[in-house]
Write an enzyme that holds these catalytic residues in place. Structure first.
Site: not given
Length: 165
Positions: A7, A67, A140
């Site tokens: 991420d 992502e 996160d």
């Protein structure tokens, strides 16, 4: 299959390594790469690059799932995250990994079954799917684990689709 989920972010980049075998899915490691806001951007991006390369070397995943950028109303934040994504993608490519990208909507749907899931719902599903005692922290790291789980779920579906055609 072992998957490294990422991420990306300039201040905080989440990571998580999950593995699926006959016994199910489990988290091997997760955490965050933090950069200091008072450091020059180039140094921050270099730190992210080096940390991602170390993770790839240490955990030897079969694939990396990243992502995709969600562009909200803050263009400055989007640009910053885009730069972090760029160095993450470069680090993974330099490590020789196949890289797949998923939108936040795809991740939410694959993990919770609902594209409108909030952070708490996502964290709880990650906890349940990985058999953790408590939801992964910080957010996160939980998001990175969710991206990795998303890849496992969607690659399993793709394999099933190939078998039925």
């Amino acid at each position: 299959m072992r998957v490294l989920g990422i991420d990306p972010g300039t201040a905080i980049t989440g990571y998580g390594v999950v593995e699926e075998d006959a016994g199910g899915v489990r988290a091997l490691t997760f955490g965050v790469i933090r950069t200091e806001s008072d450091r020059p951007l180039a140094a921050r991006l270099q730190l992210i690059y080096r940390a991602v390369r170390r993770l790839a070397k240490e955990w030897q995943p079969a694939v990396a799932a990243v992502e995709e950028l969600f562009f909200g109303s803050n263009a400055r934040t989007a640009l910053s995250v885009g730069q972090a994504r760029g160095v993450v993608l470069l680090a993974l490519a330099d490590a020789g990994l196949e890289v797949v990208e998923y939108t936040p909507l795809m991740v939410k749907q694959a993990v919770t079954g609902y594209g409108g899931a909030d952070k708490a719902q996502m964290q709880e599903m990650v906890r349940l799917l990985l058999g953790l005692e408590k939801p992964p922290h910080p957010d996160d790291a939980a998001d990175a684990l969710a991206v990795a789980i998303c890849h496992l779920h969607l690659s399993r579906l793709a394999t099933l689709a190939k078998l039925t055609t």
